[in-house]
Each structure stands twice: as structure tokens, then as C-alpha cells.
Design an enzyme around this catalytic site. Structure first.
Site, PDB file in Angstrom:
ATOM      1  N   HIS A  99       0.838  -1.209   0.000  1.00 40.22           N
ATOM      2  CA  HIS A  99       0.000   0.000   0.000  1.00 40.22           C
ATOM      3  C   HIS A  99       0.872   1.259   0.000  1.00 40.22           C
ATOM      4  O   HIS A  99       0.685   2.155  -0.833  1.00 40.22           O
ATOM      5  CB  HIS A  99      -0.906  -0.010   1.225  1.00 40.22           C
ATOM      6  CG  HIS A  99      -1.802   1.186   1.325  1.00 40.22           C
ATOM      7  ND1 HIS A  99      -3.080   1.208   0.822  1.00 40.22           N
ATOM      8  CD2 HIS A  99      -1.598   2.420   1.866  1.00 40.22           C
ATOM      9  CE1 HIS A  99      -3.620   2.388   1.044  1.00 40.22           C
ATOM     10  NE2 HIS A  99      -2.743   3.151   1.685  1.00 40.22           N
ATOM     11  N   GLU A 100       1.809   1.321   0.938  1.00 39.54           N
ATOM     12  CA  GLU A 100       2.655   2.513   1.042  1.00 39.54           C
ATOM     13  C   GLU A 100       3.599   2.635  -0.162  1.00 39.54           C
ATOM     14  O   GLU A 100       3.919   3.751  -0.596  1.00 39.54           O
ATOM     15  CB  GLU A 100       3.454   2.487   2.340  1.00 39.54           C
ATOM     16  CG  GLU A 100       2.607   2.439   3.612  1.00 39.54           C
ATOM     17  CD  GLU A 100       1.601   3.577   3.704  1.00 39.54           C
ATOM     18  OE1 GLU A 100       1.852   4.645   3.105  1.00 39.54           O
ATOM     19  OE2 GLU A 100       0.566   3.407   4.367  1.00 39.54           O
ATOM     20  N   HIS A 141       1.846   4.539  -2.878  1.00 39.10           N
ATOM     21  CA  HIS A 141       1.961   5.989  -2.669  1.00 39.10           C
ATOM     22  C   HIS A 141       3.351   6.481  -3.075  1.00 39.10           C
ATOM     23  O   HIS A 141       3.494   7.490  -3.774  1.00 39.10           O
ATOM     24  CB  HIS A 141       1.735   6.327  -1.196  1.00 39.10           C
ATOM     25  CG  HIS A 141       0.337   6.145  -0.715  1.00 39.10           C
ATOM     26  ND1 HIS A 141      -0.756   6.624  -1.398  1.00 39.10           N
ATOM     27  CD2 HIS A 141      -0.150   5.548   0.413  1.00 39.10           C
ATOM     28  CE1 HIS A 141      -1.858   6.335  -0.724  1.00 39.10           C
ATOM     29  NE2 HIS A 141      -1.520   5.682   0.371  1.00 39.10           N
TER      30      HIS A 141
END
Length: 379
Positions: A33-34, A37
Site C-alpha cells: 500500500h505505502e 503511494h
């Protein structure tokens, strides 16, 4: 001493059977997820100050040439990417903080980027979770294929919704509420989340289509990990003679298409669940938090690594969906602000963002307490 070491390193020790599988599952999902980003942010020219797995005090970390601090933090229940200039909870630093940035930092400051770059960077986290799920399913379908059976009715259970609606052995499912059906698995998928709903079934009987109405009944079953789940059933049974079960093998491209469809089905089913949950039509015990995830991770690990990887895929898509809810401070809340900014052609005022952020934080904290209560006391 030998007895202590034997107990500590035994397979029954909770550290090895539950905590390590839990940390593996959560770390993979959070990291992906990170990383979504991070990668899109860097592609958009945004500087990154920190990339953290976990919250709280730093345990270990290192700096890279471009100035990013990569670190592992003490509380392993999430993570974050801190972009350059992203200094406040509303991603809208004060004029004083902005003035303190160097010209190079201004070029890479998150809050000074065009709205589409900020939105793309924020959306990339949930998107990465969906891509992870698709990738896991694609690998699984490539390696193992899948078993399917024809959507046939071999038996109608007595006193069931199907019997009341007029289903008969030998009927073939054609569509359910307008959605075409090709396998018996499609029938289970389309019915299981609709307990209490009146559903329209188009059946093929003696080479003619027949329309029937049935309302699935809620029943308790155990899933593959031993968890009690509540699903809707109409009371029809498939068998080997009519269902003609078969094993389908997939090439890499076919597996990718099938994995994308499967992920889409999960997203739709999860969205349907939350809609029914908000309306009070789903059992609250179906929602769990870290304790339940840890328990499921331990059970999955006991069944084999492929089960643990499948749990990663399921949790990843769930995290992606949750983060897209339009609630600050979740990714979906930021995307809602950016949509408003794009519509009004000016940023939402910091005062308004702060207000929504505080309300959103209360909602998020309330949800966390709710699932913790379910884990420990409620169910």
C-alpha cells in the site's frame, strides 16, 4: 532451561504459530500500500522524507541518497509515507511552513503539486492493494487452475426458499437478477450476500426459460479456516452427475483476466456487505480487527504457505476498499477534498478540512474500537 527452550520453540508456541504469520500478512499488505503511494509520488516529482512500516518509535532505519528515511517502527498496525511539505494532518501546511522550504523543496512539495498529481499519489495506495490481490490470484490460477461445475439443480432441500419458489431438480440457472450465470460457483457468489433480499432467478427447464422469485435464508457455516460465517442460501444442491465438475487450467494471460474478474467480484461483494451493514442488515460479528486477523493468519499458516498468501490477497483488497471510503484521514477522504478542489478550482479551506478531519478521526477511532470489541468481547 532445556524445558523452557523446548516450549518456546515448539510449534504450539503462539509467537511462531500466530504472531509471525500475522506480522507477515500485515507487513506485506502495508508495504505494498505505502509503496504505491511512494512510487507514484516519486514519478510525479514529489519528494519523500520518510517511508515507515508501523507507527510510533523507530526500531531500525536507514537513509538513502535521495534523502528518504526508510524505517521500521514499533507499532506494526499500519504505516505511512511522509512527503516533502506534507506537514499537517490536512496536507495543507501554513504559509510559514511553506516559506521555510528551499526552492528545490518547493518543486517537490506535495501540497504545491497540481491536484491531479496529489490525487494520483493518494489513489495509488489502494490501487497497489488491488494489484497485489490480482497478482496473487493470477499466480494461484496459473499454478493450480480452478474447479468449476455446471449451474444445475440436482436437489431441492425440503422447507427451503427454493422449494417455496418452485425450483425443481434438473433446472439450470441462466441468470440471477439480470447477471448471467455460467458456473454453480457464480450462483453461490451472487446469492450468499443477499440473505433476506427477494431475488429474480431465470431458470432453463425443459428447454424453456422460467422466472422464479426466492429470498435466501441466513445460515451459519464454517469456512476453510474454521471461522463461523453467516451467508444466504436458497436450498439447492449440485452433484457430480448434473454438475459435471471439471478442472480448468489457465495460461498466464488467462489467469490474469480471471484474477482481475475475481478481484472485481470481491470488491463488489465487500461493497454490498458494507451497504447492508450500514442499513443494519448484516451481523456485526462478521467484522473483525487485528485479533481476528492474527487468528486467521495462524490458521492459514497451519494449512500451508499458499493459504497464507491467499489471506494476504483477501486482506489486501479489504484494506484497499476501506482506504477508499470518503472519510478523512483515509485516502478516500483526501480524494474527496481533491475532487472538491478540482470542481471549485480552489483548495478547500483549512478550517473546513480540519473540521471534517476531526469528525473523520472520531469515525475511524470508533470503528477501530468496534472491531476490537468484536474481537475480544462482542462475538
Amino acid at each position: 532451561m532445556n524445558e523452557f527452550l523446548g516450549t518456546f520453540f515448539s510449534l504450539d508456541n503462539i509467537f511462531f504459530t500466530t504472531i509471525i504469520p500475522f506480522l507477515f500478512v500485515l507487513t506485506v499488505v502495508v508495504f505494498v500500500h505505502e509503496m504505491g503511494h511512494y512510487l507514484v509520488g516519486r514519478w510525479c516529482g514529489i519528494g519523500v522524507r520518510e517511508f515507515s512500516i508501523g507507527f510510533g518509535p523507530e526500531l531500525i532505519g536507514f537513509n538513502v541518497r535521495k534523502g528518504t528515511r526508510w524505517k521500521l517502527s514499533a507499532i506494526p498496525l499500519g504505516g505511512y509515507v511522509k512527503f516533502m511539505g506534507d506537514m499537517s494532518v490536512t496536507s495543507d501546511p501554513s504559509a510559514q511552513e511553506t516559506h521555510a522550504l528551499t526552492p528545490e523543496e518547493r518543486r517537490g512539495a506535495f501540497h504545491l503539486q497540481p491536484v491531479w498529481k496529489r490525487a494520483a499519489t493518494v489513489f495509488a495506495g489502494p490501487l497497489a492493494n488491488f494489484i497485489l490481490t490480482i497478482a496473487v490470484f493470477a499466480v494461484m490460477f496459473t499454478i493450480y487452475g480452478r474447479y468449476v461445475s455446471e449451474p444445475m439443480v440436482a436437489e431441492v432441500r425440503p422447507d427451503s426458499a427454493a422449494e417455496e419458489a418452485g425450483f425443481q431438480p434438473g433446472d439450470r440457472f441462466v441468470s440471477i437478477d439480470g447477471t448471467r450465470v455460467t458456473t454453480f460457483g457464480d450462483v453461490q457468489r451472487l446469492v450468499s450476500g443477499r440473505a433476506g433480499d427477494s431475488i429474480t432467478f431465470v431458470m432453463l427447464r425443459d428447454e424453456q426459460e422460467v422466472t422464479l422469485m426466492a429470498t435466501p435464508q441466513l445460515v451459519e457455516q464454517e469456512d476453510a479456516l474454521g471461522n463461523t460465517i453467516r451467508i444466504g442460501v436458497i436450498g439447492v444442491v449440485n452433484n457430480q452427475e448434473l454438475g459435471q465438475p471439471r478442472h480448468i487450467e489457465f495460461g498466464v494471460g488467462e489467469a490474469l483476466v480471471e484474477a482481475t474478474k475475481e478481484t472485481g467480484h470481491i470488491i463488489a461483494r465487500t461493497g454490498q456487505f458494507f451497504q447492508r451493514f450500514v442499513a443494519g442488515r448484516e451481523d456485526r460479528c462478521q467484522l473483525g480487527g487485528p485479533v481476528r486477523i492474527a487468528d486467521m493468519a495462524g490458521k492459514a499458516a497451519a494449512l500451508g504457505f499458499e493459504w497464507l498468501v491467499q489471506l494476504v490477497a483477501m486482506l489486501s483488497v479489504g484494506i484497499g476498499i476501506l482506504n477508499l471510503l470518503p472519510i478523512p484521514p483515509l485516502d478516500g477522504g483526501h480524494l474527496a477534498f481533491y475532487a472538491a478542489e478540482a470542481t471549485m478550482r480552489r483548495p478547500v479551506s483549512e478550517r473546513v478540512m480540519e473540521m471534517f478531519y476531526r469528525v473523520g478521526m472520531l469515525v475511524v477511532l470508533g470503528f477501530m474500537l468496534f472491531v476490537f470489541w468484536n474481537d475480544l468481547f462482542g462475538c
